[in-house]
Design a protein around this motif. Structure first.
Motif, PDB file in Angstrom:
ATOM      1  N   UNK A  96       0.825  -1.202   0.000  1.00  0.00           N
ATOM      2  CA  UNK A  96       0.000   0.000   0.000  1.00  0.00           C
ATOM      3  C   UNK A  96       0.862   1.256   0.000  1.00  0.00           C
ATOM      4  N   UNK A  97       0.398   2.253  -0.729  1.00  0.00           N
ATOM      5  CA  UNK A  97       1.071   3.544  -0.775  1.00  0.00           C
ATOM      6  C   UNK A  97      -0.021   4.616  -0.771  1.00  0.00           C
ATOM      7  N   UNK A  98      -0.231   5.221   0.402  1.00  0.00           N
ATOM      8  CA  UNK A  98      -1.358   6.127   0.563  1.00  0.00           C
ATOM      9  C   UNK A  98      -0.918   7.483   1.097  1.00  0.00           C
ATOM     10  N   UNK A  99      -1.718   8.482   0.761  1.00  0.00           N
ATOM     11  CA  UNK A  99      -1.488   9.831   1.262  1.00  0.00           C
ATOM     12  C   UNK A  99      -2.779  10.341   1.896  1.00  0.00           C
ATOM     13  N   UNK A 100      -2.653  10.872   3.094  1.00  0.00           N
ATOM     14  CA  UNK A 100      -3.803  11.415   3.812  1.00  0.00           C
ATOM     15  C   UNK A 100      -3.549  12.870   4.140  1.00  0.00           C
ATOM     16  N   UNK A 114      -9.059  13.709   3.594  1.00  0.00           N
ATOM     17  CA  UNK A 114      -8.943  13.157   2.239  1.00  0.00           C
ATOM     18  C   UNK A 114      -7.827  12.130   2.217  1.00  0.00           C
ATOM     19  N   UNK A 115      -8.173  10.899   1.856  1.00  0.00           N
ATOM     20  CA  UNK A 115      -7.197   9.806   1.757  1.00  0.00           C
ATOM     21  C   UNK A 115      -7.176   9.297   0.328  1.00  0.00           C
ATOM     22  N   UNK A 116      -5.948   9.206  -0.242  1.00  0.00           N
ATOM     23  CA  UNK A 116      -5.791   8.792  -1.635  1.00  0.00           C
ATOM     24  C   UNK A 116      -4.860   7.596  -1.734  1.00  0.00           C
ATOM     25  N   UNK A 117      -5.121   6.754  -2.732  1.00  0.00           N
ATOM     26  CA  UNK A 117      -4.211   5.685  -3.121  1.00  0.00           C
ATOM     27  C   UNK A 117      -3.241   6.284  -4.126  1.00  0.00           C
ATOM     28  N   UNK A 118      -1.959   6.357  -3.749  1.00  0.00           N
ATOM     29  CA  UNK A 118      -0.974   7.029  -4.605  1.00  0.00           C
ATOM     30  C   UNK A 118      -0.593   6.185  -5.816  1.00  0.00           C
ATOM     31  N   UNK A 119      -0.796   4.883  -5.737  1.00  0.00           N
ATOM     32  CA  UNK A 119      -0.482   4.003  -6.864  1.00  0.00           C
ATOM     33  C   UNK A 119      -1.577   4.076  -7.923  1.00  0.00           C
ATOM     34  N   UNK A 120      -2.831   3.956  -7.484  1.00  0.00           N
ATOM     35  CA  UNK A 120      -3.968   3.961  -8.408  1.00  0.00           C
ATOM     36  C   UNK A 120      -4.486   5.362  -8.687  1.00  0.00           C
ATOM     37  N   UNK A 121      -3.990   6.361  -7.926  1.00  0.00           N
ATOM     38  CA  UNK A 121      -4.434   7.736  -8.065  1.00  0.00           C
ATOM     39  C   UNK A 121      -5.950   7.841  -7.911  1.00  0.00           C
ATOM     40  N   UNK A 122      -6.463   7.222  -6.852  1.00  0.00           N
ATOM     41  CA  UNK A 122      -7.894   7.233  -6.589  1.00  0.00           C
ATOM     42  C   UNK A 122      -8.154   7.730  -5.164  1.00  0.00           C
TER      43      UNK A 122
END
Length: 244
Positions: free
Chosen positions: A99-103, A117-125
């Protein structure tokens, strides 16, 4: 994974107000992380004042050894605080296993809300976007630890502190329990042990206990932090290695 929660933390019969201010203009704390009697990683916490009444907290958590081979963790946490250590913004970058996430959390006190706001940095979702009601001043979890250091709670005393992780807002109790002498890689310290009631569906749903040992002196250094979870997960302990 439980290590992620170590980037985070802590807090606190009336609502608590600072009674002393032992916080320096700059501080760097390095901790070893132990899980199931093995070295699981390291955590560094940097505190800097930013002019006026503002401050900034940077936390890095990295797994090590066997734990890193099984589930690698590289988390970076940045919190900006305003007057009274009230949270202004938070950014968390979490690389945990695959997992690679940004909050990101921003605090809008004029409208009494925190925007998460929490995003998946790999899938850009976008994984989660949420608004949470907040009081006129609240503490994010890292700032809550520093706020605790400004209180002067003696064993047997407790306080209540507003706290949020961006997804939920709560008033958490902190209880000063007893004086203890603690040995860490940084030396032996006379401390007061506190329990912060943030688990068991207060702020986090998971059943657990969170303890913090602050030095029983003007510095109020957090020399040991322990999260005691169910037997299947075990106990995680941070011990101070270096203080600058």
């Amino acid at each position: 994974m439980a290590l992620r929660r170590l980037s985070l933390w802590l807090v606190s019969i009336p609502l608590a107000f600072p009674q002393s201010n032992p916080l320096p203009s700059h501080e760097s704390l390095t901790y070893s992380i132990e899980w199931r009697l093995i070295t699981a990683g390291k955590a560094t916490v940097e505190w800097n004042t930013t002019g006026g009444d503002g401050a900034q907290i940077r936390i890095k958590v990295e797994s090590a050894g066997l734990v890193s081979k099984l589930f690698k963790v590289e988390d970076s946490y940045l919190a900006n605080l305003g007057s009274g250590l009230c949270a202004q913004s938070v950014q968390l970058t979490a690389q945990e296993g695959n997992r690679n996430r940004e909050t990101k959390i921003t605090f809008d006190y004029g409208n009494h809300r925190a925007d998460y706001l929490e995003r998946d940095r790999v899938k850009n979702t976008v994984l989660l976007a949420k608004e949470t009601d907040i009081p006129p001043c609240t503490h994010e979890v890292a700032g809550g630890l520093y706020f605790l250091r400004t209180l002067n709670l003696e064993p047997g005393q407790s306080a209540l502190v507003p706290l949020t992780d961006g997804k939920k807002s709560a008033v958490a109790k902190v209880e000063a329990q007893q004086r203890e002498e603690i040995k860490t890689p940084a030396g032996a310290f006379k401390t007061i042990r506190y329990e912060a009631y943030v688990f068991n569906s207060v702020l986090y749903r998971r059943p657990a206990h969170l303890y913090v040992w602050l030095t029983d002196d003007a510095r109020r250094l957090p020399v040991q932090i322990r999260v005691r979870m169910q037997v299947t997960i075990g106990t995680i302990t941070l011990q101070l290695e270096k203080h600058e």
